[in-house]
Design a protein around this motif. Structure first.
Motif, PDB file in Angstrom:
ATOM      1  N   ALA A   1      50.594  79.803  63.295  1.00  0.00           N
ATOM      2  CA  ALA A   1      51.256  80.792  62.906  1.00  0.00           C
ATOM      3  C   ALA A   1      51.629  81.763  64.173  1.00  0.00           C
ATOM      4  O   ALA A   1      50.440  81.656  65.559  1.00  0.00           O
ATOM      5  CB  ALA A   1      50.480  81.641  62.458  1.00  0.00           C
ATOM      6  N   HIS A   2      52.319  81.700  64.815  1.00  0.00           N
ATOM      7  CA  HIS A   2      53.094  82.440  65.831  1.00  0.00           C
ATOM      8  C   HIS A   2      53.532  83.901  65.197  1.00  0.00           C
ATOM      9  O   HIS A   2      53.275  84.968  66.297  1.00  0.00           O
ATOM     10  CB  HIS A   2      54.597  81.871  66.369  1.00  0.00           C
ATOM     11  CG  HIS A   2      54.098  80.964  66.882  1.00  0.00           C
ATOM     12  ND1 HIS A   2      53.306  80.000  68.239  1.00  0.00           N
ATOM     13  CD2 HIS A   2      54.980  79.545  66.584  1.00  0.00           C
ATOM     14  CE1 HIS A   2      53.592  78.790  67.555  1.00  0.00           C
ATOM     15  NE2 HIS A   2      54.426  77.922  67.069  1.00  0.00           N
ATOM     16  N   ASP A   3      53.328  84.235  63.938  1.00  0.00           N
ATOM     17  CA  ASP A   3      53.016  85.907  64.443  1.00  0.00           C
ATOM     18  C   ASP A   3      51.161  86.643  63.398  1.00  0.00           C
ATOM     19  O   ASP A   3      51.876  85.978  62.077  1.00  0.00           O
ATOM     20  CB  ASP A   3      54.179  86.196  63.495  1.00  0.00           C
ATOM     21  CG  ASP A   3      54.581  87.549  63.188  1.00  0.00           C
ATOM     22  OD1 ASP A   3      53.852  88.072  63.434  1.00  0.00           O
ATOM     23  OD2 ASP A   3      55.609  87.888  61.962  1.00  0.00           O
ATOM     24  N   LEU A   4      50.637  86.851  64.586  1.00  0.00           N
ATOM     25  CA  LEU A   4      49.772  87.245  63.473  1.00  0.00           C
ATOM     26  C   LEU A   4      50.035  88.212  62.581  1.00  0.00           C
ATOM     27  O   LEU A   4      49.161  88.169  61.689  1.00  0.00           O
ATOM     28  CB  LEU A   4      49.180  88.225  64.749  1.00  0.00           C
ATOM     29  CG  LEU A   4      47.983  88.991  64.396  1.00  0.00           C
ATOM     30  CD1 LEU A   4      46.294  87.657  64.098  1.00  0.00           C
ATOM     31  CD2 LEU A   4      46.920  89.432  65.378  1.00  0.00           C
ATOM     32  N   ASP A   5      51.182  89.235  62.330  1.00  0.00           N
ATOM     33  CA  ASP A   5      50.916  90.486  61.025  1.00  0.00           C
ATOM     34  C   ASP A   5      51.058  89.089  59.936  1.00  0.00           C
ATOM     35  O   ASP A   5      51.802  90.032  58.930  1.00  0.00           O
ATOM     36  CB  ASP A   5      52.423  91.255  61.476  1.00  0.00           C
ATOM     37  CG  ASP A   5      51.590  91.959  62.980  1.00  0.00           C
ATOM     38  OD1 ASP A   5      50.621  92.917  62.457  1.00  0.00           O
ATOM     39  OD2 ASP A   5      52.705  92.066  63.866  1.00  0.00           O
ATOM     40  N   ALA A   6      52.158  88.107  60.229  1.00  0.00           N
ATOM     41  CA  ALA A   6      51.688  87.498  59.294  1.00  0.00           C
ATOM     42  C   ALA A   6      51.243  86.714  58.028  1.00  0.00           C
ATOM     43  O   ALA A   6      50.583  86.844  56.892  1.00  0.00           O
ATOM     44  CB  ALA A   6      53.164  86.288  59.319  1.00  0.00           C
ATOM     45  N   VAL A   7      50.142  86.946  58.796  1.00  0.00           N
ATOM     46  CA  VAL A   7      48.576  86.063  58.527  1.00  0.00           C
ATOM     47  C   VAL A   7      47.805  86.987  58.343  1.00  0.00           C
ATOM     48  O   VAL A   7      46.500  86.666  57.239  1.00  0.00           O
ATOM     49  CB  VAL A   7      47.843  84.854  59.064  1.00  0.00           C
ATOM     50  CG1 VAL A   7      49.167  83.653  58.842  1.00  0.00           C
ATOM     51  CG2 VAL A   7      48.134  84.854  60.327  1.00  0.00           C
ATOM     52  N   ILE A   8      47.503  88.172  59.235  1.00  0.00           N
ATOM     53  CA  ILE A   8      46.032  89.233  59.147  1.00  0.00           C
ATOM     54  C   ILE A   8      45.949  89.573  58.146  1.00  0.00           C
ATOM     55  O   ILE A   8      44.803  89.470  57.732  1.00  0.00           O
ATOM     56  CB  ILE A   8      46.623  90.303  60.521  1.00  0.00           C
ATOM     57  CG1 ILE A   8      44.823  91.064  60.422  1.00  0.00           C
ATOM     58  CG2 ILE A   8      47.003  91.214  59.215  1.00  0.00           C
ATOM     59  CD1 ILE A   8      45.359  91.759  61.063  1.00  0.00           C
ATOM     60  N   GLY A   9      46.376  89.732  56.466  1.00  0.00           N
ATOM     61  CA  GLY A   9      45.890  90.051  55.628  1.00  0.00           C
ATOM     62  C   GLY A   9      45.601  89.222  54.310  1.00  0.00           C
ATOM     63  O   GLY A   9      44.660  89.429  53.959  1.00  0.00           O
ATOM     64  N   ASP A  10      45.596  88.383  54.598  1.00  0.00           N
ATOM     65  CA  ASP A  10      44.825  86.993  54.388  1.00  0.00           C
ATOM     66  C   ASP A  10      43.502  86.321  54.952  1.00  0.00           C
ATOM     67  O   ASP A  10      42.963  85.408  54.431  1.00  0.00           O
ATOM     68  CB  ASP A  10      45.741  86.071  54.295  1.00  0.00           C
ATOM     69  CG  ASP A  10      45.315  84.385  52.696  1.00  0.00           C
ATOM     70  OD1 ASP A  10      44.784  84.830  52.093  1.00  0.00           O
ATOM     71  OD2 ASP A  10      45.618  83.624  53.855  1.00  0.00           O
ATOM     72  N   LEU A  11      42.850  87.147  56.170  1.00  0.00           N
ATOM     73  CA  LEU A  11      42.004  86.600  56.376  1.00  0.00           C
ATOM     74  C   LEU A  11      40.913  86.803  56.252  1.00  0.00           C
ATOM     75  O   LEU A  11      40.225  88.356  55.965  1.00  0.00           O
ATOM     76  CB  LEU A  11      42.062  86.780  57.975  1.00  0.00           C
ATOM     77  CG  LEU A  11      43.044  86.602  58.675  1.00  0.00           C
ATOM     78  CD1 LEU A  11      43.290  87.115  60.117  1.00  0.00           C
ATOM     79  CD2 LEU A  11      43.065  85.030  58.468  1.00  0.00           C
ATOM     80  N   ASP A  12      39.892  86.173  56.214  1.00  0.00           N
ATOM     81  CA  ASP A  12      38.086  86.319  56.038  1.00  0.00           C
ATOM     82  C   ASP A  12      37.687  86.610  57.311  1.00  0.00           C
ATOM     83  O   ASP A  12      36.339  87.520  57.948  1.00  0.00           O
ATOM     84  CB  ASP A  12      38.105  85.379  55.508  1.00  0.00           C
ATOM     85  CG  ASP A  12      38.190  84.738  53.767  1.00  0.00           C
ATOM     86  OD1 ASP A  12      37.571  85.649  52.903  1.00  0.00           O
ATOM     87  OD2 ASP A  12      38.292  84.248  52.960  1.00  0.00           O
ATOM     88  N   ALA A  13      38.647  86.434  57.778  1.00  0.00           N
ATOM     89  CA  ALA A  13      37.745  86.533  59.851  1.00  0.00           C
ATOM     90  C   ALA A  13      38.723  85.837  60.524  1.00  0.00           C
ATOM     91  O   ALA A  13      39.517  85.459  60.439  1.00  0.00           O
ATOM     92  CB  ALA A  13      36.023  85.915  60.096  1.00  0.00           C
TER      93      ALA A  13
END
Lengths: 188, 325
Positions: B202-214
């Motif tokens: 992913a090149h956009d951290l904001d797109a994935v950050i809500g889904d992360l366990d770590a």
């Protein structure tokens, strides 16, 4: 547990083949209860007495002796478990089992520690256990309770409490559990 | 396990066993005498051809907690300065009679070469951009402790993947333990090819950050970047840094990791490191000793008989006649 330990110890994957039963579950229960009485008698009560079962075979016996002590005297003695793998002189020959953890949640300073194991054989486990105990604290005294003393000692240890003295040949194997004691051999 | 050169040499079962052993050693470290004689009589050389503080000192402590003898060798004070080759240096140390050599070297593959030259067990403590397996093990250890298991968990590794040996080892360890890994960073900091890794990008951290366990934040290694691959630290922070605003979007039970040393205000803001319980950086440092004890114990502590399980020539040790229940 035994299967896994045996699978990783020479001869690898050996299986225990029982030849005859020495004690049944009731017999083991009577021996455990007698040892509990002896522990109370020797220590003139249970003040400052703790039990530590040696992984893996000694742990259920430590718990059974503690239950008997509670039943007889109404006192709950602390019970811990200790794995001595890292202290062994024959560390190459014995697996380190991740599930055989050490858990001693009480202070060992100035108490009487009763080490509990299932089978006393060469005495090497007990030597390692003494080193381990003294890295945990400085007890006033250490005593030894074993379900079966099968002889063939290689080190100067004598148990204080014995469930059953069982003369054996060196190449025989002893399986001591709460549901019975069996004499047999490990086959490859 | 004779050597630890790359995480890829280990299967899932071996990784989990190392982490289980690390748990056991963590308990040893809580005792009034936090030391066991498991490696008594063994000699471990710490051969650091590149600077290191935390890795070197934690290997040093780990070896001593196992009662091994430790020889510290640093490139700066050695005959390498007199023109001696790496091979001659290593063979000279080996001739003194050692059991394991912990190697850090700026060149990728140096530990592999050393393992071919000498008979001792080699532990890779970081080689170039290639691998840093003990860091990956301690990261996995911390994540497993905090999350219960890595299986099915979603972990993002953020930053300079291309120049990071930590990232390479972490990707292999996390995926082997069942985690879903997403690499996040600008194209210039991603490696040219992602095969054979099973990862997402992913090149956009904001797109994935809500889904992360770590979230695993890598250090921007300005000293390793020969050419400017990011416009500025400030722009990197705006797009990929863990700012307080981004930290609020991270789940409450997520874990924040960083291999250290941190560039505060670049990869992560001071506001986040100071008051956020999800930051596991000190856990990572603390895990270094028990994890490295597990590694040293597994390479030289036992298993001398493992090579001849079916040999039958050696006498069956007496103790094993005792059957435990």
């Amino acid at each position: 547990m035994a299967e896994r330990e045996r699978g990783r110890t020479p001869p690898f994957g050996g299986e225990f083949l029982a030849h005859h039963q020495v004690l049944d579950a009731d017999g083991v229960g009577r021996s455990v209860r007698r040892m509990a009485h002896e522990i109370i008698e020797r220590n003139e009560g249970l003040d400052q007495v703790v039990l530590i079962g040696l992984q893996t075979g000694g742990v259920p016996f430590a718990e059974a002796i503690a239950a008997a002590l509670s039943d007889i005297s109404g006192t709950d003695v602390p019970v811990g478990k200790l794995d001595v793998a890292f202290y062994r002189d024959d560390i190459d020959l014995r697996p380190v089992l991740p599930e055989a953890d050490t858990a001693v949640a009480f202070d060992l300073d100035r108490v009487t520690v009763v080490l509990v194991d299932d089978v006393l054989f060469t005495g090497r486990t007990i030597r390692a256990a003494l080193d381990a105990v003294f890295s945990l604290g400085r007890p006033r005294a250490v005593q030894l309770a074993v379900m079966v003393d099968r002889g063939h000692r290689e080190l100067p240890f004598r148990p204080d409490y014995v469930g059953k003295n069982l003369p054996t040949r060196r190449n025989e194997a002893v399986d001591a559990r709460l549901d019975g004691v069996e004499l047999g051999e490990v086959t490859k | 396990m004779k050597h630890l050169l790359t995480i890829g040499d280990l299967d899932r079962g071996e990784l989990e066993e190392l982490l289980d052993h690390a748990d056991r050693f963590a308990e040893v470290l809580t005792r009034s005498v936090p030391k066991v004689p498991a490696l008594r009589g063994r000699t471990v050389v710490l051969a650091f051809f590149e600077d290191s503080t935390r890795t070197r000192s934690s290997f040093d402590v780990a070896a001593r907690r196992l009662s091994a003898d430790v020889i510290n060798f640093s490139a700066g004070a050695s005959s390498l300065n007199k023109g001696e080759s790496l091979r001659d240096t290593v063979e000279t140390i080996h001739a003194m009679g050692i059991d394991a050599m912990v190697v850090r070297h700026r060149s990728s593959g140096a530990p592999h070469r050393i393992a071919e030259w000498i008979d001792a067990s080699i532990v890779n403590a970081g080689d170039g951009w290639h691998q840093h397996p003990t860091q990956a093990l301690l990261d996995s250890y911390v994540l497993r402790k905090r999350l219960g298991s890595l299986d099915g968990r979603h972990i993002a590794i953020v930053g300079d993947i291309a120049h990071s040996r930590v990232a390479r080892s972490d990707i292999e360890a996390f995926t082997a333990l069942g985690a879903r890994v997403t690499l996040v960073g600008p194209t210039t900091l991603l490696p040219p090819t992602l095969s054979p890794w099973n990862v997402e990008v992913a090149h956009d951290l904001d797109a994935v950050i809500g889904d992360l366990d770590a979230i695993y934040l890598l250090r921007i290694q300005n000293e390793r970047l020969a050419e400017p691959l990011i416009p500025s630290n400030r722009e990197y922070r705006d797009r990929f840094g863990l700012t307080a605003a981004r930290a609020r979007r991270l789940r409450a039970d997520a874990v924040i990791c960083h291999p250290g040393p941190m560039n505060l205000g670049v990869e992560i803001d001071r506001e986040v490191t100071a008051n956020d319980d999800r930051v596991a950086v000190l856990d990572q440092v603390a895990a270094g000793v028990p994890v490295r004890m597990a590694v040293l114990f597994n390479v030289i502590g036992h298993g001398r008989f493992d090579d001849t399980p079916s040999g039958g020539d050696e006498p069956v040790p007496a103790e094993t006649n005792e059957v435990h229940s």
